[in-house]
Scaffold this motif. Sequence first.
Motif, PDB file in Angstrom:
ATOM      1  N   ALA A 133       0.815  -1.209   0.000  1.00 37.81           N
ATOM      2  CA  ALA A 133       0.000   0.000   0.000  1.00 37.81           C
ATOM      3  C   ALA A 133       0.855   1.268   0.000  1.00 37.81           C
ATOM      4  O   ALA A 133       0.425   2.312  -0.498  1.00 37.81           O
ATOM      5  CB  ALA A 133      -0.935   0.000   1.205  1.00 37.81           C
ATOM      6  N   ALA A 134       2.054   1.189   0.548  1.00 34.94           N
ATOM      7  CA  ALA A 134       2.919   2.362   0.635  1.00 34.94           C
ATOM      8  C   ALA A 134       3.345   2.872  -0.738  1.00 34.94           C
ATOM      9  O   ALA A 134       3.696   4.046  -0.886  1.00 34.94           O
ATOM     10  CB  ALA A 134       4.143   2.042   1.483  1.00 34.94           C
ATOM     11  N   SER A 135       3.340   1.995  -1.748  1.00 34.38           N
ATOM     12  CA  SER A 135       3.764   2.404  -3.088  1.00 34.38           C
ATOM     13  C   SER A 135       2.598   2.887  -3.948  1.00 34.38           C
ATOM     14  O   SER A 135       2.787   3.213  -5.108  1.00 34.38           O
ATOM     15  CB  SER A 135       4.486   1.246  -3.795  1.00 34.38           C
ATOM     16  N   ILE A 136       1.396   2.934  -3.380  1.00 35.68           N
ATOM     17  CA  ILE A 136       0.209   3.376  -4.125  1.00 35.68           C
ATOM     18  C   ILE A 136      -0.155   4.795  -3.688  1.00 35.68           C
ATOM     19  O   ILE A 136      -0.424   5.051  -2.507  1.00 35.68           O
ATOM     20  CB  ILE A 136      -0.956   2.408  -3.901  1.00 35.68           C
ATOM     21  N   LYS A 137      -0.141   5.699  -4.635  1.00 34.38           N
ATOM     22  CA  LYS A 137      -0.324   7.117  -4.337  1.00 34.38           C
ATOM     23  C   LYS A 137      -1.742   7.606  -4.581  1.00 34.38           C
ATOM     24  O   LYS A 137      -2.129   8.651  -4.065  1.00 34.38           O
ATOM     25  CB  LYS A 137       0.675   7.935  -5.171  1.00 34.38           C
ATOM     26  N   ASN A 138      -2.499   6.882  -5.391  1.00 27.78           N
ATOM     27  CA  ASN A 138      -3.879   7.290  -5.657  1.00 27.78           C
ATOM     28  C   ASN A 138      -4.678   6.077  -6.119  1.00 27.78           C
ATOM     29  O   ASN A 138      -4.139   5.158  -6.737  1.00 27.78           O
ATOM     30  CB  ASN A 138      -3.933   8.379  -6.723  1.00 27.78           C
ATOM     31  N   VAL A 139      -5.973   6.061  -5.791  1.00 26.86           N
ATOM     32  CA  VAL A 139      -6.838   4.957  -6.196  1.00 26.86           C
ATOM     33  C   VAL A 139      -8.194   5.521  -6.616  1.00 26.86           C
ATOM     34  O   VAL A 139      -8.707   6.446  -5.991  1.00 26.86           O
ATOM     35  CB  VAL A 139      -7.001   3.921  -5.058  1.00 26.86           C
ATOM     36  N   GLU A 140      -8.749   4.955  -7.685  1.00 29.40           N
ATOM     37  CA  GLU A 140     -10.033   5.413  -8.204  1.00 29.40           C
ATOM     38  C   GLU A 140     -10.811   4.209  -8.739  1.00 29.40           C
ATOM     39  O   GLU A 140     -10.299   3.428  -9.544  1.00 29.40           O
ATOM     40  CB  GLU A 140      -9.815   6.418  -9.342  1.00 29.40           C
ATOM     41  N   VAL A 141     -12.044   4.032  -8.263  1.00 28.31           N
ATOM     42  CA  VAL A 141     -12.912   2.968  -8.779  1.00 28.31           C
ATOM     43  C   VAL A 141     -13.424   3.410 -10.147  1.00 28.31           C
ATOM     44  O   VAL A 141     -14.003   4.486 -10.282  1.00 28.31           O
ATOM     45  CB  VAL A 141     -14.088   2.702  -7.832  1.00 28.31           C
ATOM     46  N   ILE A 142     -13.204   2.574 -11.171  1.00 28.65           N
ATOM     47  CA  ILE A 142     -13.605   2.966 -12.517  1.00 28.65           C
ATOM     48  C   ILE A 142     -14.675   2.061 -13.122  1.00 28.65           C
ATOM     49  O   ILE A 142     -15.265   2.410 -14.151  1.00 28.65           O
ATOM     50  CB  ILE A 142     -12.383   3.028 -13.461  1.00 28.65           C
ATOM     51  N   ALA A 143     -14.948   0.910 -12.508  1.00 28.69           N
ATOM     52  CA  ALA A 143     -15.964   0.016 -13.070  1.00 28.69           C
ATOM     53  C   ALA A 143     -16.398  -1.031 -12.050  1.00 28.69           C
ATOM     54  O   ALA A 143     -15.638  -1.395 -11.151  1.00 28.69           O
ATOM     55  CB  ALA A 143     -15.436  -0.684 -14.327  1.00 28.69           C
ATOM     56  N   TYR A 144     -17.632  -1.524 -12.216  1.00 32.69           N
ATOM     57  CA  TYR A 144     -18.186  -2.631 -11.449  1.00 32.69           C
ATOM     58  C   TYR A 144     -18.157  -2.355  -9.940  1.00 32.69           C
ATOM     59  O   TYR A 144     -17.710  -3.187  -9.137  1.00 32.69           O
ATOM     60  CB  TYR A 144     -17.444  -3.936 -11.772  1.00 32.69           C
TER      61      TYR A 144
END
Length: 256
Positions: A133-144
């Motif tokens: 998780a430390a290497s993930i800077k942004n998250v966005e739900v795009i489908a389903y």
Amino acid sequence: MAHYDLKTEQLKEMAPKLRAGDTVTLTGTVYTARDAAHKKIVAAMDAGDKLPFDLDGAAIYYAGPTPAKPGQVIGSVGPTTSGRMDPFAPRLLDAGLACMIGKGVRGQGVQDAMARNGAVYMVAIGGAGAAKAASIKNVEVIAYDELGCESVKRLTVENFSAIVSQDSVGGNLYTEGVAKYKKDCAKRRTGVRLRLSKNFVFRTASRSKPRFRANLEEKPRPADTFFLPLYKFRDTQGELPHSGKRGWPGPCSRNL
């Protein structure tokens, strides 16, 4: 084996050049999708509907992140078992998918599709979802979105580490690693010498029913040598003495 720091935009070009055993850090865009999302994506392909994202040159991470706690971008995001995506992966690879990230070995159908399309399969460390998780800077739900944690998400990653497990020319870290391990074990193996008592019982490590019972009163014989590195031994009167961890014979010769 080599190390590569790559932008995800480079994967389409670099995937055919990567080899099993190479280590990679990825920076850019990675999409999450598990088996439920894969089923929907393939159904959309069959129906000619628009896909959640462009598969050409894309990287998919087989993960279903947990909800983020306050102050976090994302929760734990460890890899799931890749084999569940094997029925769908060849379709996506033939449509241009360049990189898959998960854990565990892939089937021959996926390997063949990787060879056809110059794609690569990488593994991330299982059980290290919080660290990932430390290497993930942004998250966005795009489908389903109805799939909850298994919805398709667009991740912006920075220095996301992975290991090339299977490449487009047939390299397979799983089969190569097992073969090397067996070869090394064959060089070191000396066996465990056991003088069996009449109450001796042979059991597998899963604690199943006895596979056989030795009774020297019925079949007298001298001590035999067994090469059984993966089996657990138990005497009906208690654990057998040995070298190594409790219940497991060590790599030595011992008369009992």
